[in-house]
Design an enzyme around this catalytic site. Structure first.
Site, short mmCIF file in Angstrom:
data_model
loop_
_atom_site.label_atom_id
_atom_site.label_comp_id
_atom_site.label_asym_id
_atom_site.label_seq_id
_atom_site.Cartn_x
_atom_site.Cartn_y
_atom_site.Cartn_z
N CYS A 34 2.26 13.17 7.13
CA CYS A 34 3.72 13.29 7.17
C CYS A 34 4.43 12.00 6.79
O CYS A 34 5.55 12.02 6.34
CB CYS A 34 4.15 13.70 8.57
SG CYS A 34 3.03 14.90 9.30
N ASN A 58 -9.45 -0.83 3.98
CA ASN A 58 -8.08 -1.13 4.37
C ASN A 58 -7.55 -0.24 5.49
O ASN A 58 -6.56 -0.57 6.12
CB ASN A 58 -7.15 -1.03 3.15
CG ASN A 58 -7.43 0.21 2.32
OD1 ASN A 58 -8.52 0.37 1.77
ND2 ASN A 58 -6.47 1.09 2.25
N THR A 81 1.85 -14.29 -20.04
CA THR A 81 2.27 -15.57 -19.47
C THR A 81 2.00 -15.57 -17.97
O THR A 81 2.33 -14.61 -17.27
CB THR A 81 3.78 -15.78 -19.74
OG1 THR A 81 3.97 -15.78 -21.15
CG2 THR A 81 4.26 -17.09 -19.14
N ALA A 141 -2.79 -11.78 -3.39
CA ALA A 141 -2.14 -12.78 -2.54
C ALA A 141 -1.41 -12.17 -1.35
O ALA A 141 -1.41 -12.74 -0.26
CB ALA A 141 -1.16 -13.62 -3.38
N HIS A 142 -0.82 -10.98 -1.55
CA HIS A 142 0.11 -10.49 -0.51
C HIS A 142 -0.58 -9.94 0.74
O HIS A 142 0.09 -9.56 1.69
CB HIS A 142 1.11 -9.48 -1.09
CG HIS A 142 0.59 -8.10 -1.34
ND1 HIS A 142 0.80 -7.07 -0.46
CD2 HIS A 142 -0.09 -7.59 -2.37
CE1 HIS A 142 0.26 -5.96 -0.97
NE2 HIS A 142 -0.29 -6.25 -2.12
C1 LIG Z 1 -3.72 -3.58 -1.01
C2 LIG Z 1 -5.02 -3.23 -1.58
C3 LIG Z 1 -5.20 -3.09 -2.97
C4 LIG Z 1 -4.07 -3.18 -3.96
O1 LIG Z 1 -3.64 -4.48 -4.14
P1 LIG Z 1 -2.26 -4.79 -4.88
O2 LIG Z 1 -2.28 -6.26 -5.07
O3 LIG Z 1 -1.19 -4.32 -3.97
O4 LIG Z 1 -2.28 -4.06 -6.18
C5 LIG Z 1 -6.47 -2.81 -3.44
N1 LIG Z 1 -7.50 -2.68 -2.59
C6 LIG Z 1 -7.37 -2.80 -1.27
C7 LIG Z 1 -8.56 -2.65 -0.38
C8 LIG Z 1 -6.13 -3.07 -0.70
O5 LIG Z 1 -6.00 -3.16 0.61
#
Ligand SMILES: *Cc1c(COP(=O)(O)O)cnc(C)c1O
Length: 404
Positions: free
Chosen positions: A328, A153, A242, A202-203
């Site tokens: 920072c 990431n 749920t 999803a996000h």
């Molecule tokens: C954003 C991210 C997560 C965490 O996902 P969430 O749905 O925000 O809990 C885990 N692993 C990687 C590589 C990510 O970029």
């Protein structure tokens, strides 16, 4: 003041309007509980959930029965690691992962260490890839799981997933991959990659926050997990609770769009990313790319700008939303552990910027960001005594600093 240009698509992405459209009916008209078997409200919700399962499965080459819905990738990672550690405790207690994994994997591993697991944290090569020989050598007869992320990431580096999958299969060890940053961006196929468990959310793919999934292989081998949540036995007993039907509908729609548009979108984003890189490199000296350019997501650029101060750099570009490897800006005081794992010194880690391009970024934005970066870096260097010394040919590594 207008909003900053958004170049932080590895942190999260805006919901695509088409995804939002797919979600809306499940907040109101079709508000049913997907577990309600006795009436049309429940059936409509269940249909939406099953449709989403198929959309996700199609994107990653899985069977829809292998998709377990969760609240996101943090939960998926927890379920995969803790679920395997508990279920296969009699077989062994050793897990192999890498130093540059997401905290949702690393902190789960720390938790498991306290519970008696032994964890190997593989170091990274300078380009951000793991060493396959080292991986092979660290497998013992007590190893139950390898967990290596598909794409990082911070630096966007793609691990040799197919090779890791092959090694895991050969040795009879389960293979989990946190594929949050890769799914929907590059082709991912759980069969071809020999992946047994895979986390998605999803996000990061233009869907809503709070909806994710864990792929759990059902055949050769059939993976079993100890549930981490007790309750109604939803999701084949692996994850009670749920279901978040609107979120799940959004995740499915996001996957379908990603699958359709990936070939074109990845070329477009790669073009924009490469233009940004070239413009920065041809106009600025002493800039460094962090991580392999060859094995990398098309939408990621991570660069360090030597002889500037990280905090001042970020302040100078406050009309651009990016992440930095500097402490920072984050809750901790340490510079990025990912960049440090590549062997970067604190100074370069502190002046690194992660550019995460996304579906809604334009070429005009790239041009603006490049120009702004060049202006700000040049301005900061004009004020920097270190830059002046460097330009005068002083070898800064040999300077004896004295404290006053
Ligand atoms: C954003 C991210 C997560 C965490 O996902 P969430 O749905 O925000 O809990 C885990 N692993 C990687 C590589 C990510 O970029």
């Amino acid at each position: 003041m207008s909003k900053p240009i958004y170049f932080d698509n590895h942190a999260t992405t805006p919901v695509d309007p088409r995804v939002l459209e797919a979600m809306l009916p499940y907040f109101s008209d079709n508000f049913g509980n997907a577990a309600s078997r006795n009436h049309a409200y429940g059936w409509a919700a269940e249909d939406a959930v099953e449709k989403s399962r198929k959309q996700i499965a199609s994107l990653v080459g899985a069977n829809s029965k292998e998709i377990v819905f969760t609240s996101g990738a943090t939960e998926s990672n927890n379920l995969a690691l803790k679920g395997v550690a508990e279920m296969y405790a009699e077989k062994g207690n050793h897990i192999i992962t890498a130093a540059t994994e997401h905290k949702a994997v690393l902190d789960t591993c720390k938790h498991l260490e306290k519970k008696g697991c032994r964890i190997t944290y593989l170091p990274l090569k300078g380009d951000g890839l793991i060493d396959l020989d080292m991986l092979r050598d660290s497998i013992t007869d007590k190893t139950i799981l390898i967990s290596i992320m598909y794409a990082n990431n911070e630096i966007g580096v793609l691990q040799p997933i197919k090779e890791i999958g092959k090694i895991a299969k050969e040795k009879g060890v389960l293979f989990h991959s946190d594929a949050v940053q890769a799914v929907g961006k590059v082709p991912v196929n759980v069969i071809e990659d020999s992946i047994d468990l895979m986390s998605i959310t999803a996000h990061k793919i233009y869907g809503p926050k709070g909806a994710g999934a864990l792929y759990v292989r059902r055949k050769s081998p059939r993976v079993q997990l100890t549930a981490q949540m007790d309750g109604g036995g939803h999701e084949r007993g692996m994850r009670s609770g749920t279901l978040n039907v609107p979120g799940i509908a959004g995740l499915g729609a996001a996957c379908e769009i990603a699958q359709k548009e990936m070939p074109e979108e990845s070329v477009r984003l790669r073009g924009l990313r490469d233009k940004l890189r070239k413009t920065l490199e041809s106009n600025l000296e002493e800039v460094y790319i962090n991580g392999s350019m060859e094995h990398r997501l098309p939408n990621n650029l991570n660069m360090s700008f030597a002889y500037v101060e990280g905090e001042s750099l970020l302040m100078g570009i406050n009309d651009i939303a990016v992440s930095s490897g500097s402490a920072c800006t984050s809750a901790t005081l340490e510079p990025s552990y990912v960049l440090k794992a590549l062997g970067l010194g604190d100074d370069l880690a502190h002046t690194s910027i992660r550019f995460g391009l996304g579906r809604f970024n334009t070429e005009e934005e790239v041009d603006y960001v490049a120009k702004k970066m060049i202006d700000v870096v040049n301005k900061l260097r004009e004020l920097s005594p270190l830059w002046e010394m460097f330009k005068d040919g002083v070898d800064l590594s040999k300077v004896q600093w004295t404290a006053h």
